[in-house]
Scaffold this motif. Structure first.
Motif, PDB file in Angstrom:
ATOM      1  N   VAL A  49      11.188 -17.092 -32.006  1.00  0.00           N
ATOM      2  CA  VAL A  49      11.765 -18.415 -31.754  1.00  0.00           C
ATOM      3  C   VAL A  49      10.723 -19.515 -31.930  1.00  0.00           C
ATOM      4  O   VAL A  49      11.055 -20.649 -32.321  1.00  0.00           O
ATOM      5  CB  VAL A  49      12.372 -18.468 -30.327  1.00  0.00           C
ATOM      6  CG1 VAL A  49      12.778 -19.892 -29.970  1.00  0.00           C
ATOM      7  CG2 VAL A  49      13.576 -17.547 -30.227  1.00  0.00           C
ATOM      8  N   LYS A  64      19.743 -19.678 -30.784  1.00  0.00           N
ATOM      9  CA  LYS A  64      19.370 -19.743 -29.366  1.00  0.00           C
ATOM     10  C   LYS A  64      18.788 -21.097 -28.968  1.00  0.00           C
ATOM     11  O   LYS A  64      18.853 -21.474 -27.797  1.00  0.00           O
ATOM     12  CB  LYS A  64      18.368 -18.634 -29.038  1.00  0.00           C
ATOM     13  CG  LYS A  64      18.975 -17.244 -28.996  1.00  0.00           C
ATOM     14  CD  LYS A  64      17.907 -16.199 -28.698  1.00  0.00           C
ATOM     15  CE  LYS A  64      18.500 -14.799 -28.688  1.00  0.00           C
ATOM     16  NZ  LYS A  64      17.461 -13.753 -28.451  1.00  0.00           N
ATOM     17  N   ILE A  65      18.200 -21.811 -29.918  1.00  0.00           N
ATOM     18  CA  ILE A  65      17.621 -23.118 -29.580  1.00  0.00           C
ATOM     19  C   ILE A  65      18.477 -24.272 -30.112  1.00  0.00           C
ATOM     20  O   ILE A  65      18.007 -25.401 -30.235  1.00  0.00           O
ATOM     21  CB  ILE A  65      16.157 -23.251 -30.068  1.00  0.00           C
ATOM     22  CG1 ILE A  65      16.041 -23.091 -31.592  1.00  0.00           C
ATOM     23  CG2 ILE A  65      15.276 -22.225 -29.370  1.00  0.00           C
ATOM     24  CD1 ILE A  65      14.660 -23.454 -32.120  1.00  0.00           C
ATOM     25  N   GLN A  74      10.877 -23.568 -33.456  1.00  0.00           N
ATOM     26  CA  GLN A  74      10.445 -24.698 -32.635  1.00  0.00           C
ATOM     27  C   GLN A  74       9.330 -25.475 -33.328  1.00  0.00           C
ATOM     28  O   GLN A  74       9.298 -26.706 -33.288  1.00  0.00           O
ATOM     29  CB  GLN A  74       9.974 -24.189 -31.268  1.00  0.00           C
ATOM     30  CG  GLN A  74      11.095 -23.605 -30.419  1.00  0.00           C
ATOM     31  CD  GLN A  74      10.598 -22.882 -29.189  1.00  0.00           C
ATOM     32  OE1 GLN A  74       9.503 -22.306 -29.183  1.00  0.00           O
ATOM     33  NE2 GLN A  74      11.404 -22.886 -28.134  1.00  0.00           N
TER      34      GLN A  74
END
Length: 211
Positions: A156, A188-189, A160
């Motif tokens: 992840v 998920k983000i 980001q």
């Protein structure tokens, strides 16, 4: 269906823009060494070769020396190793580049690829042979490459980092990848995603965005 919030589109490279066939590389090394393809795959997997090379832990020279050592071919040339490694890279259909150029008029475009320096050099050669465009950097605002970032999908943190570095909002960003785990991690983000699955191509997935 088109997401009206989207202002940015991030593309994976392999099997999204550039056609690839990953098992071909291990078969090429099997042919070079006289070993079975399954044995080559075991060597690669046990030594985490893809991850090491594609996160920059292993340099080009280190990668080539690894191949020579593990395959017991000390006199194998750099060119022979690179050719075998690059054999998984197939073609880049010009119509996909046409789509990117059209999308670039309305969206900020980025590339995010798990890849190695040897593959990117060859990918640029394939791009130029197919379209006359010299390098992937000419098609995207920024090209994010795992071996330069020290991270790889589906971590992840790589998504980001892309959002932060490019100044993007997740909810305004669309990400296309052929790997389901990579798609899930981006989701998920808060990034909108499209799971690219052959034989459907980005021409079909993005037709609503290209109008």
């Amino acid at each position: 269906m088109k997401n009206q919030k989207i202002k940015n589109i991030i593309f994976d490279l392999g099997d999204v823009i550039l056609n690839i066939d990953v098992p071909v590389a291990s078969q090429s090394f099997a042919n070079l060494s006289g070993r079975e393809q399954s044995e080559i795959l075991t060597i690669f997997n046990e030594n985490d070769l893809f991850r090491q090379f594609e996160t920059g832990t292993l340099s080009e020279g280190g990668f080539r020396n690894f191949i020579r050592e593990k395959l017991n071919f000390s006199d194998l040339s750099d060119e022979a190793i690179d050719t075998a490694w690059n054999s998984l890279l197939l073609d880049l259909p010009p119509e996909r580049v046409d789509l990117l150029q059209k999308l670039a008029k309305s969206y900020r475009l980025f590339l995010l690829s798990n890849t190695s320096s040897i593959h990117i050099t060859q990918a640029n050669k394939i791009l130029e042979a197919s379209t006359g465009i010299k390098k992937l950097d000419d098609l995207f605002e920024t090209v994010f490459l795992s071996y330069e970032m020290g991270l790889m999908k589906p971590d992840v943190r790589i998504y980001q980092k892309v959002l932060e570095q490019a100044g993007l909002k997740a909810e305004e960003t669309l990400f296309l990848d052929d790997n389901y785990d990579n798609i899930q991690a981006a989701s998920k983000i808060g990034i909108d995603t499209i799971h690219v699955q052959k034989p459907v191509t980005i021409l079909e997935y993005l037709k609503d965005y290209a109008v």
